[in-house]
Every structure is written in C-alpha cells, then in structure tokens.
Design an enzyme around this catalytic site. Structure first.
Site, PDB file in Angstrom:
ATOM      1  N   LYS A 126      30.677  33.564  36.841  1.00  0.00           N
ATOM      2  CA  LYS A 126      29.641  32.625  36.409  1.00  0.00           C
ATOM      3  C   LYS A 126      29.176  31.723  37.550  1.00  0.00           C
ATOM      4  O   LYS A 126      28.049  31.236  37.537  1.00  0.00           O
ATOM      5  CB  LYS A 126      30.120  31.816  35.212  1.00  0.00           C
ATOM      6  CG  LYS A 126      30.268  32.704  33.981  1.00  0.00           C
ATOM      7  CD  LYS A 126      30.475  31.955  32.706  1.00  0.00           C
ATOM      8  CE  LYS A 126      30.454  32.900  31.517  1.00  0.00           C
ATOM      9  NZ  LYS A 126      31.576  33.883  31.548  1.00  0.00           N
TER      10      LYS A 126
HETATM   11  C1  LIG Z   1      31.532  35.125  30.884  1.00  0.00           C
HETATM   12  C2  LIG Z   1      32.490  36.178  31.309  1.00  0.00           C
HETATM   13  C3  LIG Z   1      32.318  37.536  30.931  1.00  0.00           C
HETATM   14  C4  LIG Z   1      31.199  37.988  30.016  1.00  0.00           C
HETATM   15  O1  LIG Z   1      29.932  37.921  30.630  1.00  0.00           O
HETATM   16  P1  LIG Z   1      28.574  37.999  29.764  1.00  0.00           P
HETATM   17  O2  LIG Z   1      27.497  37.696  30.727  1.00  0.00           O
HETATM   18  O3  LIG Z   1      28.720  36.943  28.706  1.00  0.00           O
HETATM   19  O4  LIG Z   1      28.491  39.373  29.184  1.00  0.00           O
HETATM   20  C5  LIG Z   1      33.227  38.473  31.411  1.00  0.00           C
HETATM   21  N1  LIG Z   1      34.274  38.107  32.189  1.00  0.00           N
HETATM   22  C6  LIG Z   1      34.468  36.815  32.569  1.00  0.00           C
HETATM   23  C7  LIG Z   1      35.651  36.485  33.404  1.00  0.00           C
HETATM   24  C8  LIG Z   1      33.590  35.815  32.158  1.00  0.00           C
HETATM   25  O5  LIG Z   1      33.802  34.546  32.536  1.00  0.00           O
END
Ligand SMILES: *Cc1c(COP(=O)(O)O)cnc(C)c1O
Length: 483
Positions: A126
């Site tokens: 993120k």
């Molecule tokens: C947020 C997150 C996901 C999922 O990503 P999306 O964009 O919501 O599909 C997968 N793995 C981790 C570690 C995350 O923080």
C-alpha cells in the site's frame, strides 16, 4: 483526460484528474474511470524499458493526468520514488530499483519470480500508491490554499500506510481510529510510535467494526464533514489505482528482454484495487497473458471468476484468516472491472450493483458477458491456512526465501496457472515480519526484520484512548483542528 462514473449519472459532465483526486465515490455512487484507456505505442514501450522507476511513473501518470504541469508532476514522482524511501530491501543493490524482481526458479517450464512491492516505510504494498497520494494531496491543497482532515478506521495495514504517507505534510491532519489492544505489537508500534504533530492515533475501546461505524457516523454528519473538511483515503481512490499501474510495467521490463514477450501476474487480492491496476495496464497494451486473482478463504472473487456469480458475504460469514489484509466481504474496486466486462454499459452496472445492495449479489453465468473474463486474461484460485503454511515452508526450503502469508497465497495460486515459457510474476504484498505468528508456525523461527525496525516495539508511543462513541471522536477532532 476526461473521467466518468461507472453508473453513468451526469454523462457529458467533464471531470479532470485533479477534480477527482481528493474525492471517493462519484455522486451517483459509482467509481471513476477514464473515458478511454490511453494506449502505449511500441516505441514508448521500448523507451520506457530503461527508465528509473520515478520517471516511468511520470510517463504513465502523464497519460492519465493532463491538468498538473509536467514539471510539477515529474518533481512529485521524483520526490516519492526514492531509494531512501524504499530502502527496506533484502540486498543493497535493489533499493534503487524501488520494486526489485526476485527470481525464484523455473517450475513447469515457467520462470517464477516475486515483484517486491513491500520495501517502503510500512513494509506493505500500500505504500507504493499511498506515498504518491501524500505528495499529490499536499500539492493540490497548497495550490488552492485548502486543508484536509483525513479520518479513517484501520485494523492494521491501511492506517499505517496512510499515516506514513501523510506525516509532516502541510495542510493535512490524520485522525486514525484503531481497535484498542487488538492489533499485533508490531502493527501497534508502527502506528503509535509516530510523533508527528499532524498524526492522531485514536485507540477505540471496541473492535474494528466499532471504529468503522464511528467513521461512517461522522461522515454522515454532512454539516460537520463540511465544516471540518473531513476526507478519506480509501482503496477506491482513483489516484491510488493509477499509481499501482506503474509496477506492472516495471515488473514486465524486469522479467523480459523484448516487447515481443508476454508475462503473467498473480495478485493476492482483497478489494480488487491491486489487480484492477493490472487490468488497466493490460488495457493500455502491456503484453500481459494472464491476470491471476488469488484469494484466501474469503473467496468472493475466486467464486466469481470460476462461476460468474458475485455473492457478497455478511460480516458473520467473513473469516478471520492468517492473511488478514485479504479478509473482505465484498471487493470495493470490482465495479471498475465489471464496467469494462459489460462493454461499458452504465445502466447495467447500476442495476447489478443495486442487486448487490438489495439481493446480496448478481449472477452473470448465463449472460453472454461472462465468457469474456478470459479475453480480459482473468483466472483465479483460493487458499487456506494449511496451504499458506505449506507454501511458506516450501519456498523457504527450495529457494531460501522467506515470504509473508499474503504472498504465499499468491505463490500457491500462481502454481495452478503456470504456462511453459511464460514468466509468472507474483506480487509480493508484504514482508514476513508483519505476520510473525504464522512464520513461526511454518518455519519454527523468527521472521526477518529489516534493520530500520529493530527495537520498534520499545519506542515511546503517542495515542489517545477513546470510548466507542462518535460524539467523543468529533469532540477530539474539534479540539485538535484549531478551527
Ligand atoms: C491490501 C492488501 C492486499 C489486498 O489488496 P487489494 O488491492 O485490496 O486487492 C493484499 N495483501 C496485503 C499485504 C495488503 O495489505
């Protein structure tokens, strides 16, 4: 570049990138998408192959954003994607690449690798988008002499990525609600050890849903929201999605030698934001063979890609798993893909997502549209705690590489979709240290800890305990905005 809503209200209205930057949903409840996807030419692909990450990000963002002067946009991407920010790497050479590709080996004739997206400040993918959003928000607010108070609820990953992106930013404050004493010691320390005066951690006496309800209650008080300039940074934000398009290009260039080659990507998925960016990269003309959607036990998306049935889960049907950032009951970005799947027909999208609200889902199995998911390259699979633990152990033994629980879901599902001669790139979405308990279960040892995080849990913490009461949170915001 003109943006429209997936539900079609106000067709003919023009929205620019800057207009939708600070917003979330469109007025009609739909999500924003560009009126047309920009295409990359073969010449551009060749030229982009050798660009540093920040300049590649500039080239791609320029195609989606024509209302920020080019010099400013370039300065923003160069400020965001620096080796100093993405320094939590396995080896020093790779920091400058921002998202290094780590080769594992060849399985069933397919080169298998990890695209490291979690070398940023909070060790989860993120950061890739959120760090850019922090700089874009600060830039846009300064331009109009405005301020923004970001209010959010988190059970871990999203909140810390938002705080590290917004810390010290002029014109921005963050009020982040988290459930008191419910997060891991590591996650708590990551957030609460921030001492920046514009970051406020509120530890809510309750569970995550209580924190979420408070955010909804405050946001529904429209007068309060307007007066105190309350905003959010959730996963439907368009700029977050578009920032994620960049690393699909970067990963493609790292895994291939010429633009005649194709690659597949496997994406550990929750809200469909990450893999939606992959879909957009493919629509732009990046030679992607397959987009593999990997879910955990919360298999809403896997069910859809296998059967054509989209059935959202109730809160009580949502499992708490050892890959918790993928524990979702519905996928908030999925509507963007459905819009393209249905040939960009907003009236049908509106009807289907009304059905989601009223009947809990929809069924495209019998429609002529569902078979087209294959044309869009989509396939899927799911995993469980046992396969996750087995995969962590197997990858460690076979390749001497420690992966986190979400990436393990990706590797497990990727292996079900390998094709000889086509590189398979699994997106690494977090580092193992964030999910230490499962690492210890799988490997009987401690997870690797990047040097910058040694002693994190013993740093002084700054947070405010509040009861699960929206009024008390409003009072706190009023007292701390000085307005
Ligand atoms: C947020 C997150 C996901 C999922 O990503 P999306 O964009 O919501 O599909 C997968 N793995 C981790 C570690 C995350 O923080």
């Amino acid at each position: 570049m003109n943006y429209l809503s997936t539900r079609g209200a106000g067709a003919g209205e023009r929205h620019t990138f800057s207009e939708i930057l600070l917003g979330g949903l469109a007025k009609d409840g739909g999500l924003y998408l560009p009126a047309d996807y920009p295409r990359v030419t073969p010449d551009e692909l060749t030229r982009w192959r050798t660009l540093p990450y920040a300049d590649l990000a500039f080239e791609i963002l320029s195609k989606f954003c024509d209302d920020i002067p080019a010099d400013d946009l370039r300065a923003l991407t160069r400020k965001t994607y620096t080796a100093a920010t993405y320094c939590n790497v396995r080896d020093d050479e790779s920091a400058a690449q921002i998202t290094p590709l780590k080769t594992l080996g060849v399985e069933d004739g397919a080169p298998l690798s990890l695209l490291e997206l979690s070398n940023g400040p909070t060790l989860a993918f993120k950061d890739m988008a959120m760090q850019l959003i922090g700089n874009l928000f600060e830039y846009a607010l300064a331009k109009h002499g405005e301020t923004l108070n970001i209010l959010g609820a988190t059970s871990g990953d999203t909140g810390s990525a938002a705080e590290y992106a917004m810390r010290g930013k002029k014109g921005i404050r963050v009020f982040m609600l988290s459930p008191h004493k419910k997060m891991s010691a590591f996650q708590t320390a990551q957030m609460y050890s921030l001492q920046d005066p514009n970051i406020f951690n509120l530890a809510v006496q309750g569970v995550f849903d209580d924190a979420q309800d408070i955010v909804k209650a405050v946001s529904n008080d429209h007068a309060f929201k307007a007066k105190y300039k309350i905003g959010t940074v959730n996963s439907i934000n368009w700029a977050r999605v578009v920032a994620q398009v960049v690393y699909y290009f970067k990963g493609y260039f790292a895994a291939t030698k010429s633009n005649a080659e194709r690659v597949s990507f496997t994406v550990p998925s929750g809200n469909f934001g990450n893999v939606c960016a992959g879909h957009i990269a493919r629509m732009m003309g990046l030679p992607i063979e397959k987009l593999v959607v990997a879910t955990n036990e919360n298999d809403v998306l896997d069910e859809f890609f296998r059967t054509g049935i989209y059935r959202v889960r109730k809160a009580a049907e949502t499992y708490h798993t050892s890959s918790p950032s993928m524990d979702i009951s519905k996928a908030s970005n999925f509507e963007r893909f459905v819009y393209d799947l249905l040939g960009r027909d907003p009236a049908r999208v509106l009807q289907l997502f009304r059905d989601v609200e009223e009947k809990g889902g929809f069924d495209l199995a019998a429609s002529g549209d569902f078979p087209r998911v294959k044309e869009f390259g989509f396939v899927s699979g799911s995993s469980s705690h046992d396969t996750r633990v087995d995969t962590i152990r197997d990858v460690f033994q076979r390749y001497d590489t420690m992966i986190d629980t979400h990436t393990a879901d990706g590797v497990k599902v990727a292996r079900e979709h390998l094709q000889p001669g086509i590189p398979m790139i699994v997106l690494e979405t977090a580092q193992p240290i964030k999910f230490g308990e499962t690492i210890r279960e799988a490997l009987l040892r401690e997870p690797e800890r990047p040097a910058a995080f040694s002693g994190l849990e013993s740093l002084p913490q700054r947070f405010e305990v509040v009861p699960a009461d929206a009024q008390r949170v409003k009072d706190f915001i009023v007292a701390n905005t000085g307005e």
